[in-house]
Motif scaffolding. Structure first.
Motif, mmCIF file in Angstrom:
data_model
loop_
_atom_site.group_PDB
_atom_site.id
_atom_site.type_symbol
_atom_site.label_atom_id
_atom_site.label_comp_id
_atom_site.label_asym_id
_atom_site.label_seq_id
_atom_site.Cartn_x
_atom_site.Cartn_y
_atom_site.Cartn_z
ATOM 1 N N VAL A 131 0.729 -1.114 -0.023
ATOM 2 C CA VAL A 131 -0.134 0.023 -0.014
ATOM 3 C C VAL A 131 0.806 1.231 0.003
ATOM 4 O O VAL A 131 0.598 2.174 -0.698
ATOM 5 C CB VAL A 131 -0.782 -0.145 1.278
ATOM 6 C CG1 VAL A 131 -1.650 1.226 1.514
ATOM 7 C CG2 VAL A 131 -1.932 -1.105 1.022
ATOM 8 N N GLU A 132 1.883 1.261 0.872
ATOM 9 C CA GLU A 132 2.768 2.405 1.053
ATOM 10 C C GLU A 132 3.496 2.443 -0.371
ATOM 11 O O GLU A 132 3.701 3.580 -0.898
ATOM 12 C CB GLU A 132 3.943 2.002 1.776
ATOM 13 C CG GLU A 132 4.671 3.249 2.422
ATOM 14 C CD GLU A 132 5.780 3.069 3.370
ATOM 15 O OE1 GLU A 132 5.427 2.173 4.597
ATOM 16 O OE2 GLU A 132 6.690 3.609 3.540
ATOM 17 N N ALA A 133 3.983 1.560 -1.038
ATOM 18 C CA ALA A 133 4.715 1.557 -2.309
ATOM 19 C C ALA A 133 3.802 2.089 -3.429
ATOM 20 O O ALA A 133 4.112 3.013 -4.189
ATOM 21 C CB ALA A 133 5.185 0.431 -2.596
ATOM 22 N N SER A 134 2.692 1.673 -3.402
ATOM 23 C CA SER A 134 1.711 2.080 -4.481
ATOM 24 C C SER A 134 1.489 3.798 -4.252
ATOM 25 O O SER A 134 1.219 4.437 -5.336
ATOM 26 C CB SER A 134 0.504 1.455 -4.501
ATOM 27 O OG SER A 134 -0.532 1.501 -3.616
ATOM 28 N N ALA A 135 1.419 4.241 -3.155
ATOM 29 C CA ALA A 135 1.246 5.533 -2.806
ATOM 30 C C ALA A 135 2.426 6.289 -3.218
ATOM 31 O O ALA A 135 2.136 7.564 -3.869
ATOM 32 C CB ALA A 135 1.016 5.833 -1.352
ATOM 33 N N SER A 136 3.550 5.814 -3.279
ATOM 34 C CA SER A 136 4.739 6.420 -3.925
ATOM 35 C C SER A 136 4.900 6.251 -5.540
ATOM 36 O O SER A 136 6.023 6.436 -5.843
ATOM 37 C CB SER A 136 6.041 6.142 -2.950
ATOM 38 O OG SER A 136 5.884 6.607 -1.714
ATOM 39 N N ASN A 137 4.142 5.726 -6.109
ATOM 40 C CA ASN A 137 4.027 5.080 -7.329
ATOM 41 C C ASN A 137 5.177 4.388 -7.701
ATOM 42 O O ASN A 137 5.667 4.217 -8.778
ATOM 43 C CB ASN A 137 4.228 6.187 -8.500
ATOM 44 C CG ASN A 137 3.030 6.832 -8.458
ATOM 45 O OD1 ASN A 137 1.945 6.201 -8.833
ATOM 46 N ND2 ASN A 137 2.947 8.261 -8.604
#
Ligand code: GDP
Ligand code: MN
Length: 398
Positions: free
Chosen positions: A252-258
């Motif tokens: 989830v964190e990774a997808s928030a940072s693209n």
């Protein structure tokens, strides 16, 4: 993107698919109120309480239970809400239940026996067509049926340009052994189900069981729906259906940072630009005796911020013993990446694992020089085989 049963059923209803009606609840009080409303709306006197998690096999794991009055609703809801539900699909750690669906009991007795079927619609990549998979052996584990009675699993391929034809829907209804009113109901059910799958751009709608009630209605008792993330721009309202509780927090964190990040089980974290290079890097890690801890593609325009975000995510994984950064400087220059690594390293501080940076392409030598002169616990390599040897070294020391 996976969604909950209750959300899948809401989509189905919009397309005219008959479903087992239900109301969601997050607390025991809400569950009792939901049961009362359900009786007022549908006349049902029994209820089924169903844990809402993104995994199948909930029934066998104790996440689907019958309640025959409001006292039992209170008791069962209290037991299921907050439980750590373990099913075949959750892994041994299970999933915490935050929400339940209080549903009408649809297995009431009547003129004819009830019957459970299995029907799913999905994309068959080999034929480039949609396929409806169906069998009379519903309610149970479809993988088990495929194993023990493969001949009972039937398939109907649908040309996406033409859509589901009337004769195909009728063939399915007859294939499921239905006659009379139930047959007509099934034709309507399959037609509406395919329309729902098609118009929502989904990759899967799996209904197990599809129930024939004792008064010959056909309805969806369960709904497992996978929406195609790449089509979300055409269905903006579906974005709200995402439940972050059900996803890996690092992802989830990774997808928030693209960042394209997938957590794996190994001990060497890796950060790479480009999916193909990331795959090759994972191979190199294996060849040097390590196991990749993740897949992480930072994309073509890696800068100090993306490198830092990637670092932070990799470092949160307690299994990571070493990090391999493998960047090809095509669009991005190696000296910029090297500066990004050094900057991120200093900013995060307290990095306890060795880092190997392999930079190749534009300004590679300058990049290596920046890494080597930084005075940090970072080793540089220009050739992939040197990087692999370094990984081997640091794993031996770890
Ligand atoms: P899954 O186990 O995660 O696939 O959850 P399902 O929604 O498929 O429910 C599991 C099982 O509960 C079903 O196969 C049914 O046998 C049973 N079940 C579901 N709804 C009802 C209901 O209304 N009445 C009764 N008696 N059983 C139900
Ligand atoms: Mn099911």
């Amino acid at each position: 993107m996976n969604i909950h049963e209750y959300q899948g059923k809401e989509i189905l209803k919009k397309y005219g698919v008959r479903v087992q009606e239900g109301i969601t609840a997050d607390t025991v009080e809400e569950a009792v109120a939901a049961a009362e409303k359900l009786t007022a709306d549908t006349g049902t006197s029994w209820y089924v309480i169903k844990a809402q998690i993104h995994a199948g096999g909930r029934g066998k794991g104790g996440g689907v239970k019958l309640a025959k009055n409001l006292d039992q609703v209170k008791e069962v809801a209290g037991n299921i809400l907050g439980m750590q539900l373990i099913t075949k699909q959750t892994g041994p750690e299970g999933r915490k239940v935050h929400k339940i669906l209080v549903a009408q009991d649809v297995y009431y007795p009547g003129e004819t026996p009830t019957k459970e079927f299995y029907i799913s619609v999905l994309l068959d990549r080999t034929s480039g067509k949609n396929v409806i998979i169906y069998t009379t052996e519903g309610g149970m584990d479809i993988e088990e049926v495929a194993e023990s009675h493969p001949e009972k699993i039937l398939k109907e391929f649908i040309d996406p340009a033409v859509g589901l034809q009337g004769f195909q829907a009728r063939k399915i209804a007859f294939g499921l052994g239905l006659t009379g009113e139930a047959n007509k109901e099934m034709v309507k059910f399959v037609t509406a189900l395919y329309k729902a799958y098609d118009e929502t751009d989904s990759s899967m709608f799996e209904i197990n069981p599809v129930l024939k009630t004792s008064d010959n209605k056909i309805l969806a008792v369960d709904a497992k729906v996978t929406l195609d993330e790449n089509a979300l721009y055409r269905h903006k309202d579906f974005v709200a259906l995402r439940d972050l509780n059900e996803e890996d927090p690092l992802e989830v964190e990774a997808s928030a940072s693209n960042l394209n990040y997938v957590k794996l089980d190994g001990n060497v974290g890796c950060m790479v630009n480009g999916a193909g290079l990331a795959m090759a890097t994972m191979d190199i890690i294996k060849l040097s005796g390590g196991e990749p801890a993740n897949f992480l593609d930072v994309g073509g325009g890696a800068n100090a911020q993306t490198v830092e975000a990637g670092f932070r995510i990799i470092l949160k994984d307690p299994n990571v013993k070493a990090i391999l950064i493998n960047i090809f400087g095509g669009i991005v220059r190696c000296d910029r990446v090297a500066n990004g690594v050094v900057e991120a390293y200093k900013k995060i501080g307290d990095i306890r694992v060795p880092i190997i940076v392999r930079l190749q392409g534009t300004n590679a030598e300058e990049g290596a020089r920046i890494i080597d002169e930084s005075g940090l616990k970072v080793k540089s390599a220009t050739l992939l085989k040197d990087a692999a040897a370094r990984v081997k070294e640091v794993l031996a020391e770890a």
